[in-house]
Design a protein around this motif. Structure first.
Motif, short mmCIF file in Angstrom:
data_model
loop_
_atom_site.label_atom_id
_atom_site.label_comp_id
_atom_site.label_asym_id
_atom_site.label_seq_id
_atom_site.Cartn_x
_atom_site.Cartn_y
_atom_site.Cartn_z
N ALA A 18 -9.93 -0.77 -15.90
CA ALA A 18 -8.96 0.03 -16.32
C ALA A 18 -8.54 0.89 -14.84
N TYR A 19 -9.38 1.07 -14.18
CA TYR A 19 -9.06 1.49 -12.56
C TYR A 19 -8.95 0.81 -11.53
N ARG A 20 -8.63 -0.70 -12.03
CA ARG A 20 -8.61 -1.70 -10.79
C ARG A 20 -7.59 -1.56 -9.75
N ASN A 21 -6.58 -0.55 -10.10
CA ASN A 21 -5.79 -0.06 -8.74
C ASN A 21 -6.35 0.40 -7.74
N LEU A 22 -7.56 1.12 -7.87
CA LEU A 22 -8.31 1.72 -7.10
C LEU A 22 -8.73 0.90 -5.82
N VAL A 27 -10.17 2.40 1.61
CA VAL A 27 -11.46 2.42 1.41
C VAL A 27 -12.32 1.68 0.58
N LEU A 28 -11.92 1.56 -0.70
CA LEU A 28 -12.71 0.46 -1.42
C LEU A 28 -12.25 -0.92 -1.20
N GLY A 65 -16.68 10.99 -3.27
CA GLY A 65 -16.61 11.32 -4.40
C GLY A 65 -15.39 12.04 -4.53
N ARG A 66 -15.02 13.12 -3.92
CA ARG A 66 -13.71 13.92 -3.93
C ARG A 66 -12.66 12.96 -3.66
N TYR A 67 -12.73 12.15 -2.80
CA TYR A 67 -11.44 11.23 -2.75
C TYR A 67 -11.39 10.27 -3.95
N LEU A 68 -12.32 9.78 -4.48
CA LEU A 68 -12.40 9.05 -5.70
C LEU A 68 -11.71 9.83 -6.65
N GLU A 69 -12.22 10.99 -7.02
CA GLU A 69 -11.47 11.88 -7.93
C GLU A 69 -10.23 12.49 -7.78
N ASP A 70 -9.52 12.46 -6.72
CA ASP A 70 -8.32 12.83 -6.56
C ASP A 70 -7.46 11.60 -6.70
N HIS A 71 -7.89 10.52 -6.62
CA HIS A 71 -7.11 9.36 -6.70
C HIS A 71 -6.96 9.02 -8.27
N ILE A 72 -7.96 9.17 -8.74
CA ILE A 72 -8.02 9.36 -10.26
C ILE A 72 -7.28 10.12 -11.03
N ARG A 73 -7.44 11.29 -10.48
CA ARG A 73 -6.40 12.31 -11.12
C ARG A 73 -5.04 12.31 -10.77
N LEU A 103 -18.27 3.64 -10.89
CA LEU A 103 -17.90 4.68 -9.64
C LEU A 103 -19.08 5.64 -9.32
N GLY A 104 -19.52 6.12 -10.63
CA GLY A 104 -20.87 6.87 -10.39
C GLY A 104 -21.94 6.03 -9.87
N ASP A 105 -22.22 4.92 -10.27
CA ASP A 105 -23.09 4.01 -9.64
C ASP A 105 -22.99 4.03 -8.20
N LEU A 106 -21.64 3.66 -7.79
CA LEU A 106 -21.48 3.66 -6.38
C LEU A 106 -21.77 4.86 -5.57
N LEU A 107 -21.48 5.96 -6.02
CA LEU A 107 -21.64 7.35 -5.28
C LEU A 107 -23.42 7.45 -5.12
N ALA A 108 -24.15 6.76 -6.27
CA ALA A 108 -25.57 7.09 -6.49
C ALA A 108 -26.10 6.19 -5.80
N LEU A 109 -25.55 5.19 -4.75
CA LEU A 109 -26.51 4.34 -3.97
C LEU A 109 -27.09 4.99 -2.90
N PRO A 110 -28.09 4.51 -2.37
CA PRO A 110 -28.90 5.36 -1.22
C PRO A 110 -27.99 5.02 0.17
N TRP A 111 -27.03 5.67 0.34
CA TRP A 111 -26.21 5.81 1.48
C TRP A 111 -26.87 6.08 2.64
N GLU A 112 -27.73 7.03 2.61
CA GLU A 112 -28.41 7.40 3.69
C GLU A 112 -29.34 6.24 4.29
N GLU A 113 -29.91 5.42 3.40
CA GLU A 113 -30.93 4.40 3.75
C GLU A 113 -29.74 3.18 4.49
N LEU A 114 -28.62 3.00 3.97
CA LEU A 114 -27.70 2.03 4.67
C LEU A 114 -27.24 2.46 5.94
N CYS A 115 -26.87 3.84 5.92
CA CYS A 115 -26.27 4.26 7.17
C CYS A 115 -27.46 4.28 8.35
#
Length: 389
Positions: A18-22, A27-28, A65-73, A103-115
């Protein structure tokens, strides 16, 4: 790779529906390429992360998260448009909630480990609200730029958002209270859903006509108001603009500042059609507010009256009566001397000027003699001049 590659191989954003436009967002789009390289165990994934981080910060965000929230909104996605119109089906709503979960799963990924693995900077990942919160927002505020911005400039057939409108605080709007109340009252009627009169604010230069209109955006209860400034040279595109606005949930003022026409300028005919309506009626959520220094909007010379046109009187009457097409006409006259001096006292107090009142008034009277225009603009110029003393 020392990171848990299996976690990162499960790309949560490629399954958006539904949000494939993102996925068109820089960024995505970069993250999609990053996940692809990780799945293929390519070392170039860090380049795509860096591109995503740069795109995020280029949009003034440090929180994914704020970036995605603003674009969805605020983006005019099919989901948002359907929700704004009240036509959102249960199937699409369920698909949208599924995308929010992905998108919640995306935000919950262990980004600290990746970075840490790539020696990269990390963004924050605030959680997203549930879909029903977005749905309520769209039902109440619509979507797209009208939900995000309150002021616009209409230029060359396009709307340009004004991020920080020139809106004078209410406490600094002194004088002309009766006139300002008329403008505010008409605008509140517009916001209540009633069909209202177009307004012409006319009178001496510097009396605050334009400021009165722009100040509406800062008044309590005007949150659903949008102001669109239109140059008189772009009047021909207003029918297109009005058609765009008619289906929006917000209320709109088309603001034409410093309106006046030369005798050979036929744009006045376009404005007349806009004010009176053509085949398409003016929507109830749109009103035209204009300011001018002239009571009659079309400049006329004595030679116009002495011309050789057979029906010259009818032509003159047509031109000079344009202002009468505005249902409300509000006069802003110059202040009396006492009103002008009192305004200076009030503005000086707001600015915290500590000069003795007797000295302030003496200087103000001298200014009044040299600068005979007794207007709020002149009062502000006087106070500014005190800095040079």
């Amino acid at each position: 790779m020392s990171i848990n590659a299996e976690i990162w191989k499960n790309d949560p954003i490629s399954g958006l529906t539904a949000y494939r436009n993102l996925l068109e967002l820089p960024v995505l789009s970069a993250l999609e390429r990053m996940f692809r390289d990780i799945r293929r165990e390519r070392s170039g994934w860090t380049v795509h992360y860096c591109a995503a981080f740069y795109a995020l910060t280029a949009d003034s965000y440090d929180d994914l998260g704020r970036y995605l929230e603003d674009h969805i909104r605020y983006d005019a996605s099919p989901v948002a448009l359907s929700a704004a119109k009240g036509t959102l089906s249960p199937v699409i709503a369920a698909a949208a909630q599924r995308d929010i979960d992905l998108l919640g799963d995306l935000l919950a990924l262990p980004w600290e480990e990746l970075c840490k693995e790539g020696g990269l900077p990390r963004w924050a990942c605030s959680p997203l609200p549930p879909f029903d919160a977005f749905q309520r927002f769209h039902e109440e505020n619509g979507c797209g730029q009208f939900a995000r911005y309150r002021a616009f400039v209409w230029q060359d057939g396009a709307l340009i958002p004004v991020v920080q409108p020139d809106c004078i605080p209410a406490e600094e709007m002194l004088g002309y209270q009766r006139q300002r109340d008329q403008v505010a009252s008409n605008t509140r009627a517009l916001l209540s859903g009633r069909r209202v009169n177009n307004m012409l604010l006319y009178g001496a230069s510097g009396t605050g006509k334009s400021a009165t209109v722009k100040a509406l955006l800062g008044m309590e209860g005007m949150e659903n108001l949008r102001l669109i400034e239109v140059d008189k040279t772009d009047l021909g595109g207003i029918p297109q603009l009005v058609r765009l606005l008619g289906h929006q949930p917000q209320k709109f003022i088309l603001f034409i500042d410093d309106l006046a026409f030369e005798k050979d300028d036929h744009n006045y005919s376009v404005l007349k059609t806009i004010l009176e309506g053509g085949v398409e009626p003016r929507p109830d959520n749109v009103a035209v507010y204009a300011t001018t220094n002239r009571r009659h909007l079309v400049r006329e010379t004595f030679s116009d009256r002495l011309g050789d046109e057979v029906d010259a009187s009818e032509t003159i009457q047509e031109k000079t009566s344009l202002s009468e097409r505005f249902g409300l006409r509000v006069l802003f006259q110059e202040l009396t001397k006492n009103q002008f001096l009192n305004l200076i006292r009030q503005l000086a107090a707001l600015r915290g000027i500590s000069m003795e009142e007797e000295q302030l008034m003496t200087l103000a009277v001298r200014w009044d003699v040299r600068n005979p225009n007794r207007t709020p603009r002149s009062a502000v110029q006087f106070l500014d001049s005190l800095a040079t003393l």
